[in-house]
Design an enzyme around this catalytic site. Structure first.
Site, mmCIF file in Angstrom:
data_model
loop_
_atom_site.group_PDB
_atom_site.id
_atom_site.type_symbol
_atom_site.label_atom_id
_atom_site.label_comp_id
_atom_site.label_asym_id
_atom_site.label_seq_id
_atom_site.Cartn_x
_atom_site.Cartn_y
_atom_site.Cartn_z
ATOM 1 N N THR A 1 3.899 -9.648 1.137
ATOM 2 C CA THR A 1 4.201 -10.892 0.436
ATOM 3 C C THR A 1 5.690 -11.192 0.457
ATOM 4 O O THR A 1 6.096 -12.356 0.389
ATOM 5 C CB THR A 1 3.685 -10.817 -1.011
ATOM 6 O OG1 THR A 1 2.320 -10.393 -0.999
ATOM 7 C CG2 THR A 1 3.784 -12.152 -1.719
ATOM 8 N N TYR B 1 -0.788 2.293 2.227
ATOM 9 C CA TYR B 1 -1.215 0.892 2.190
ATOM 10 C C TYR B 1 -2.139 0.640 3.372
ATOM 11 O O TYR B 1 -1.703 0.608 4.520
ATOM 12 C CB TYR B 1 0.022 -0.008 2.237
ATOM 13 C CG TYR B 1 -0.226 -1.498 2.201
ATOM 14 C CD1 TYR B 1 -1.443 -2.054 1.826
ATOM 15 C CD2 TYR B 1 0.797 -2.383 2.537
ATOM 16 C CE1 TYR B 1 -1.649 -3.413 1.792
ATOM 17 C CE2 TYR B 1 0.610 -3.760 2.506
ATOM 18 C CZ TYR B 1 -0.611 -4.265 2.135
ATOM 19 O OH TYR B 1 -0.806 -5.626 2.103
ATOM 20 N N LYS C 1 -2.856 1.726 -1.859
ATOM 21 C CA LYS C 1 -3.181 0.308 -2.040
ATOM 22 C C LYS C 1 -4.269 0.001 -1.026
ATOM 23 O O LYS C 1 -4.019 -0.001 0.177
ATOM 24 C CB LYS C 1 -1.944 -0.571 -1.814
ATOM 25 C CG LYS C 1 -2.240 -2.071 -1.894
ATOM 26 C CD LYS C 1 -1.012 -2.915 -1.575
ATOM 27 C CE LYS C 1 -1.353 -4.397 -1.613
ATOM 28 N NZ LYS C 1 -0.191 -5.254 -1.252
ATOM 29 N N ILE D 1 -2.358 -4.175 -6.967
ATOM 30 C CA ILE D 1 -1.071 -4.665 -6.466
ATOM 31 C C ILE D 1 -1.345 -6.092 -6.024
ATOM 32 O O ILE D 1 -2.011 -6.329 -5.021
ATOM 33 C CB ILE D 1 -0.521 -3.768 -5.347
ATOM 34 C CG1 ILE D 1 -0.287 -2.351 -5.904
ATOM 35 C CG2 ILE D 1 0.782 -4.355 -4.788
ATOM 36 C CD1 ILE D 1 0.220 -1.345 -4.879
#
Length: 297
Positions: A47, A135, A163, A205
């Site tokens: 992001t 992740y 994540k 998250i």
């Protein structure tokens, strides 16, 4: 690692009109996110436009956000790369800056084997004292980190969580069933937060928490306290907004939404482009039904 928090926002990177990083606005955004429910922040993750932010800018962002936040919340540095050596060096730099943890994405483009993934993360984790969060986001990396690899990596003491953004709930259940007790699983998709909490995940998250952080936090705390009806009602209420925030590639919609609401975060760096009018109209319409938790002024 429970002390990193249940609600962590994957923060956008604000840019000035000339395209340079707006460090002061990043600090303001970080504090606003903590005020609206976030326990911690991922700085320069997906992001945060990590592919188009330079290493030097990343390190300056880590330092700026950590300086602003202090002990009010956790700062998690996005230090992953598809080069093990680069990810290692970036992680060591983040450690020197003083962040609280690092987020390490599955290497993208070069399509490593599961053994390659294991050795990649093991090499980085053993070189740093930082808590490391894996992740898994195969929609972006192509390579899917298998549950068996996550379970194997969970035996390394400072690999503290994952994540999980694969959306593969069966795989996620397998992970939760087989990792060590203090290994933390966060949802990496806003729409999967409540289903994953029901399976034993710890939190999320999040992207949507930029604007509805208090509501997401209430959903999580309601579920944890046993008020599953309220948690489910909040989940259903937020679903249309979440859908609109991912109608095109993240972070295009969330940056548009923040700018539209009056919290200036600037544009995006190519090859990402700003929302077209069709996308913008959809987001504007979606926002009408929601209370905005982020302090705008």
């Amino acid at each position: 690692m429970k002390e990193l928090g249940r609600l962590i926002t994957a923060m956008v990177t604000p840019f000035k009109k000339d395209g340079t990083v707006d460090y002061a606005q990043a600090q303001k955004l970080a504090l606003g996110l903590l005020d609206s429910g976030s326990d911690g922040l991922v700085v320069v993750g997906t992001t945060g436009e990590s592919p188009t932010v330079t290493w030097e800018e990343e390190h300056a962002l880590f330092a700026a956000v950590k300086s602003a936040v202090g002990n009010r919340g956790k700062v998690i540095a996005g230090t992953g790369a598809n080069s093990t050596q680069e990810a290692l060096e970036n992680t060591l730099k983040a450690e020197k800056i003083g962040v609280d943890a690092c987020l390490l994405v599955v290497p993208y483009y070069n399509k490593p084997t599961q053994e390659g993934l294991y050795l990649h993360f093991k090499t980085i984790a053993e070189a740093t004292k930082l808590p490391c969060i894996l992740y898994n986001v195969p929609s972006r990396t192509i390579t899917h980190m298998s549950p068996e690899t996550v379970i194997r990596l969970s035996q390394i003491p400072n690999i503290v969580g994952v994540k999980e953004a694969s959306g593969k709930l069966d795989d996620i259940a397998q992970i939760i069933n087989n990792v060590r007790p203090d290994f933390t699983v966060w949802s990496g998709n806003d729409s999967d937060t409540l289903p994953m909490l029901a399976m034993g995940a710890y939190g999320v998250i999040s992207v949507a928490s930029h604007i509805v952080g208090k509501q997401i936090k209430e959903m999580i705390t309601s579920f944890v306290s046993g008020n599953t009806d309220n948690a489910a009602a909040i989940h259903r209420h937020l679903t249309p907004l979440i859908r609109s925030l991912f109608v095109v590639s993240n972070p295009i919609p969330i940056k548009y939404a923040l700018n539209y609401l009056g919290f200036e975060v600037g544009g995006l760096r190519l090859p990402m482009t700003e929302a077209d009018e069709k996308t913008a109209a959809l987001i504007r319409e979606s926002l009408k039904g929601y209370t905005i938790d982020l302090p705008i002024k």
